[in-house]
Scaffold this active site. Structure first.
Site, PDB file in Angstrom:
ATOM      1  N   ASP A 100       7.617  -6.972  13.336  1.00  0.00           N
ATOM      2  CA  ASP A 100       7.204  -7.392  11.988  1.00  0.00           C
ATOM      3  C   ASP A 100       8.269  -6.941  10.984  1.00  0.00           C
ATOM      4  O   ASP A 100       8.018  -6.100  10.129  1.00  0.00           O
ATOM      5  CB  ASP A 100       5.832  -6.740  11.719  1.00  0.00           C
ATOM      6  N   LYS A 102       9.928  -8.797   8.715  1.00  0.00           N
ATOM      7  CA  LYS A 102       9.908  -9.510   7.424  1.00  0.00           C
ATOM      8  C   LYS A 102      11.320  -9.645   6.845  1.00  0.00           C
ATOM      9  O   LYS A 102      11.620  -9.159   5.750  1.00  0.00           O
ATOM     10  CB  LYS A 102       8.986  -8.817   6.424  1.00  0.00           C
ATOM     11  N   ASP A 105      16.933 -12.179   3.157  1.00  0.00           N
ATOM     12  CA  ASP A 105      18.275 -11.909   2.610  1.00  0.00           C
ATOM     13  C   ASP A 105      19.105 -13.170   2.760  1.00  0.00           C
ATOM     14  O   ASP A 105      18.587 -14.203   3.208  1.00  0.00           O
ATOM     15  CB  ASP A 105      18.930 -10.730   3.349  1.00  0.00           C
ATOM     16  N   SER A 243      -2.071 -10.739   3.024  1.00  0.00           N
ATOM     17  CA  SER A 243      -3.460 -10.270   2.938  1.00  0.00           C
ATOM     18  C   SER A 243      -3.674  -9.343   1.747  1.00  0.00           C
ATOM     19  O   SER A 243      -4.811  -9.011   1.428  1.00  0.00           O
ATOM     20  CB  SER A 243      -3.805  -9.506   4.223  1.00  0.00           C
TER      21      SER A 243
HETATM   22  O1  6AU Z   1      -4.818  -3.705  10.299  1.00  0.00           O
HETATM   23  P1  6AU Z   1      -3.964  -2.860   9.399  1.00  0.00           P
HETATM   24  O2  6AU Z   1      -4.330  -3.025   7.939  1.00  0.00           O
HETATM   25  O3  6AU Z   1      -3.899  -1.432   9.807  1.00  0.00           O
HETATM   26  O4  6AU Z   1      -2.449  -3.359   9.607  1.00  0.00           O
HETATM   27  C1  6AU Z   1      -2.018  -4.641   9.247  1.00  0.00           C
HETATM   28  C2  6AU Z   1      -0.620  -4.869   9.714  1.00  0.00           C
HETATM   29  C3  6AU Z   1       0.453  -4.013   9.067  1.00  0.00           C
HETATM   30  C4  6AU Z   1       1.056  -4.879   7.994  1.00  0.00           C
HETATM   31  O5  6AU Z   1       2.428  -4.575   7.802  1.00  0.00           O
HETATM   32  C5  6AU Z   1       0.894  -6.279   8.555  1.00  0.00           C
HETATM   33  O6  6AU Z   1      -0.252  -6.229   9.421  1.00  0.00           O
HETATM   34  N1  6AU Z   1       0.658  -7.340   7.547  1.00  0.00           N
HETATM   35  C6  6AU Z   1       1.435  -8.511   7.534  1.00  0.00           C
HETATM   36  C7  6AU Z   1       2.317  -8.936   8.598  1.00  0.00           C
HETATM   37  C8  6AU Z   1       1.922  -8.911   9.971  1.00  0.00           C
HETATM   38  O7  6AU Z   1       3.348  -9.519   8.378  1.00  0.00           O
HETATM   39  C9  6AU Z   1       1.299  -9.446   6.514  1.00  0.00           C
HETATM   40  C10 6AU Z   1       0.256  -9.300   5.584  1.00  0.00           C
HETATM   41  O8  6AU Z   1       0.024 -10.144   4.745  1.00  0.00           O
HETATM   42  N2  6AU Z   1      -0.546  -8.191   5.686  1.00  0.00           N
HETATM   43  C11 6AU Z   1      -0.379  -7.231   6.645  1.00  0.00           C
HETATM   44  O9  6AU Z   1      -1.170  -6.280   6.662  1.00  0.00           O
HETATM   45  O10 6AU Z   1       1.424  -3.699  10.053  1.00  0.00           O
END
Ligand code: 6AU
EC number: 4.1.1.23
Length: 361
Positions: A100, A102, A105, A243
């Site tokens: 992940d 992201k 650049d 999210s």
């Molecule tokens: O279930 P959690 O909240 O402990 O972890 C969520 C994981 C974290 C965030 O960096 C990632 O999902 N994430 C991402 C990703 C996957 O790109 C995007 C987003 O919108 N929200 C999010 O939580 O590792």
């Protein structure tokens, strides 16, 4: 969301047949085989914990998501390091690795970050993701880097160097022997004035040859039964929606992700998004959704789940999969912080799969 898009009603086994990206086809088959649409977000702090967690939870998941840069003790050795050990666990349990990262650049920089540097992400992560705020060319740059990498690793170059002294028969007729008749040969017929010749030869060995050991640890050769190893292709997910509360990604940005995905179907597998984004008739992109948590066991399973107080918002697998049409739920703390992560992962797997079956019906 496109309520009636055909992919929402198609089993993963069917979508495996029409997906464009080889890794998506593989992943849909794996989901069907393991009856799992669960991704573990393995956000632990040490390499030791990461590998132990991957080994314990591996049977329940189809994707393991990493943030390599929050892991202390990550071993960067390309032959024996953490990436290689994770890849061995992925083969053993049958899951794909999603870093992940992201990326965002200019194209040249992301190419270098993806393929080189300390972590060499492309070597061990089947999937990574990108925020395309920098523009769509970045996706093309990453696609080119992945294609070049695949072409390069398809064959590993074996170089051998031999040093020796040539015998008389190795010379062309008329060459050397007709040099004026001076006796400069020794008793073996070797020409004394030439001490040795160094020959460098290169041959090509298929990268998946069993002769090229992938790891050097006992047990690392185990392969998950029922499906072959994944293809050597690398895949990208576009970060189309987030999210987190107050996320600044606009509808126009999300739409630009959809266009970029369609332009690079050979590299883009789909999206990290909060809802299904397939709208064109032949769209068959895969959606992975974070911000997923179940209420504690025993509580109303579709009840409200509080955020984490730092901007993260949660929805249940039923809402994300059945209602909003995502394919894979990404769960981090909901599993990791439970007393028994393998059991909790199974609870999430069952709920998420049930939500998918409910969507089909
Ligand atoms: O279930 P959690 O909240 O402990 O972890 C969520 C994981 C974290 C965030 O960096 C990632 O999902 N994430 C991402 C990703 C996957 O790109 C995007 C987003 O919108 N929200 C999010 O939580 O590792």
């Amino acid at each position: 969301m496109s309520d009636r898009h055909p992919t929402l009603l198609q089993p993963y086994s069917e979508r495996a047949k029409t997906a464009t990206h080889p890794l998506s086809r593989y992943l849909f088959r794996l989901m069907d085989l393991k009856a799992s649409n669960l991704c573990l977000s393995a956000d632990v702090t040490t390499a030791r914990e990461l590998l132990a967690l991957a080994d314990r939870v591996g049977p329940s998941i189809v994707v393991l998501k990493t943030h390599y840069d929050l892991i202390s003790g990550w071993d960067y050795n390309p032959q024996t390091g953490t990436g290689v050990k994770l890849a061995a666990l992925a083969r053993k349990h049958g899951f794909l690795i999603f870093e992940d990262r992201k990326f965002v650049d200019i194209g040249k920089t992301v190419q270098m970050q993806y393929t080189a540097g300390t972590a060499r992400i492309i070597e061990w992560a089947h999937i990574t993701n990108a925020n395309i705020d920098a523009g769509k060319d970045m996706v093309r740059a990453m696609a080119e880097a992945a294609a070049n990498w695949k072409a390069r690793i398809h064959y590993e170059v074996k170089t051998s160097v031999s040093v020796g002294t040539p015998v008389a028969g190795q010379f062309e007729d008329g060459e050397e022997q007709n040099n004026g008749g001076g006796d400069d040969r020794d008793s073996d017929g070797r020409k004394g004035s030439i001490v040795s010749i160094t020959t460098v030869t290169q041959s090509f060995e298929p990268a998946d040859s069993p002769r090229l050991a992938k790891t050097n640890e006992h047990g690392d050769e185990l392969v998950f039964p029922g499906i072959e190893e994944p293809p050597m292709d690398r895949g990208l997910l576009l970060l189309a929606q987030m999210s987190s509360k107050g996320c600044l990604m606009t509808k126009d940005y999300t739409q630009a992700c959809v266009e970029a995905a369609r332009e690079h179907k050979d590299f883009v597998m789909g999206y990290v998004a909060q809802e299904a984004l397939n709208t064109a008739p032949d769209d068959n992109f895969i959606h992975m959704t974070p911000g997923c948590k179940l209420p504690p066991p025993g509580e109303e399973e579709n009840g409200h789940v509080e955020g984490d107080g730092l901007g993260q918002q949660y929805n249940t697998p039923a809402k994300l999969i059945t209602l909003l049409g995502t394919d894979i739920v990404i769960v981090g703390r909901g599993i990791i912080q439970s007393a028994d992560p393998p059991t909790e992962a199974e609870r999430y797997r069952r709920k998420a799969w049930k939500a998918y079956l409910a969507r089909l019906s």
